[in-house]
Write an enzyme that holds these catalytic residues in place. Sequence first.
Site, PDB file in Angstrom:
ATOM      1  N   ARG A  68      32.365   2.595  12.729  1.00 56.78           N
ATOM      2  CA  ARG A  68      32.639   2.554  11.197  1.00 56.78           C
ATOM      3  C   ARG A  68      32.419   4.211  10.775  1.00 56.78           C
ATOM      4  O   ARG A  68      31.772   4.892  11.375  1.00 56.78           O
ATOM      5  CB  ARG A  68      31.679   1.593  10.662  1.00 56.78           C
ATOM      6  CG  ARG A  68      31.753   0.311  10.951  1.00 56.78           C
ATOM      7  CD  ARG A  68      30.549  -0.402  10.084  1.00 56.78           C
ATOM      8  NE  ARG A  68      30.654  -1.806  10.680  1.00 56.78           N
ATOM      9  CZ  ARG A  68      29.861  -2.497  11.548  1.00 56.78           C
ATOM     10  NH1 ARG A  68      29.104  -1.737  12.323  1.00 56.78           N
ATOM     11  NH2 ARG A  68      29.942  -3.781  11.865  1.00 56.78           N
ATOM     12  N   LYS A 110      25.308  -2.080  10.914  1.00 56.16           N
ATOM     13  CA  LYS A 110      24.903  -2.600   9.387  1.00 56.16           C
ATOM     14  C   LYS A 110      23.208  -3.297   9.942  1.00 56.16           C
ATOM     15  O   LYS A 110      23.190  -3.764  11.029  1.00 56.16           O
ATOM     16  CB  LYS A 110      25.437  -3.871   9.257  1.00 56.16           C
ATOM     17  CG  LYS A 110      26.960  -3.320   8.421  1.00 56.16           C
ATOM     18  CD  LYS A 110      27.901  -4.713   8.088  1.00 56.16           C
ATOM     19  CE  LYS A 110      29.161  -3.946   7.598  1.00 56.16           C
ATOM     20  NZ  LYS A 110      30.003  -5.069   7.313  1.00 56.16           N
ATOM     21  N   HIS A 116      29.701  -6.506  15.895  1.00 58.35           N
ATOM     22  CA  HIS A 116      29.915  -7.802  15.026  1.00 58.35           C
ATOM     23  C   HIS A 116      28.662  -8.505  15.426  1.00 58.35           C
ATOM     24  O   HIS A 116      28.633  -8.959  16.760  1.00 58.35           O
ATOM     25  CB  HIS A 116      31.145  -8.276  15.503  1.00 58.35           C
ATOM     26  CG  HIS A 116      32.514  -7.766  14.676  1.00 58.35           C
ATOM     27  ND1 HIS A 116      33.714  -7.956  14.882  1.00 58.35           N
ATOM     28  CD2 HIS A 116      32.486  -6.686  13.696  1.00 58.35           C
ATOM     29  CE1 HIS A 116      34.507  -7.246  14.320  1.00 58.35           C
ATOM     30  NE2 HIS A 116      33.578  -6.570  13.612  1.00 58.35           N
TER      31      HIS A 116
END
Length: 329
Positions: A170, A199, A300
């Site tokens: 990202r 994240k 993910h």
Amino acid sequence: MTTAEGVQAPVQDELQTTAPGRLMGEYLQHMLVERGLSANTLAAYRRDLLRYQRFLAAQDAHLIEGVTRQLVSAFAQGLATGADGQAPLSPRSAARTVVAVRGFHRFLALEGTTATDPAEDVHPPVAGQRLPKAISVDEVTRILEAVDTSTPAGLRDRALLEFLYSTGARISEAVGLDVDDVSVDEVLEGPAVVRLFGKGSKERLVPLGSYAARAMDAYLVRSRPSLAATATAKNSTPALFLNLRGGRLSRQSAWSILKTAAERAHVSGEVSPHTLRHSFATHLLQGGADVRVVQELLGHASVTTTQVYTLVTADTLREVYAAAHPRAL
């Protein structure tokens, strides 16, 4: 890392106007400290809860104990159409907003602030599945080769774009890297492994391909020292990617770098840093990579998120079949 003190002030400034708003500020503080949410995710939750606060105020729900399931449901149902008295949201944004509200009420119930959870049975609207946009290998190559590497800034730009495509990072992960996150010796000797922080500050290791490693080597040896020399003692930073003033490169600047390269390469359509991430995943799957390996590389939490890329490759297979098989059409 964002500190609790750094987020608390702006959150409370806007949420202290009502009793529910003050509780929302406490919830956001909990999510920052206990859950370790990223600044971007926290900002999205804050926007969602501010919208909910305005809705409650418009409904004269000045005490959180007076919020009912019917009230929360009315808010959720009005998000897509603007029936909550505010601008309509896309299905995905509406779903995220309901998730934030559900989390807020669950927090209050677990803390004993409220006796019940009025949002427990309220579900977000089903968002339509949107396939990620990927560009071809040829288009990626043209973008990477369109960068002028005759200047320190150009060497940085090439290293950044090669890095994004090689790792599927990202943009926030890339610009958040420090030099210590990439071993210079590994870059020179290869194959390097890069530490990325996704994240929730979750760490993962991702290989760095040979093209990206060479571009990174050129940047670290011939470019970064001169960029770092422009920084003042106050602005000195261990950041991997530096701007022209020697500070950490911003996400906006990284976006602009890619946009400029895409224009030079005459690649049409919207090309963003996330486009390179989508292309990274799609090209890996087209090359035969296992979806669970791609899941780990992308960071993910669930393989379900990654499986959307298999739909992209299936579409490609159908197109190739239709064009090549003599009795396909």
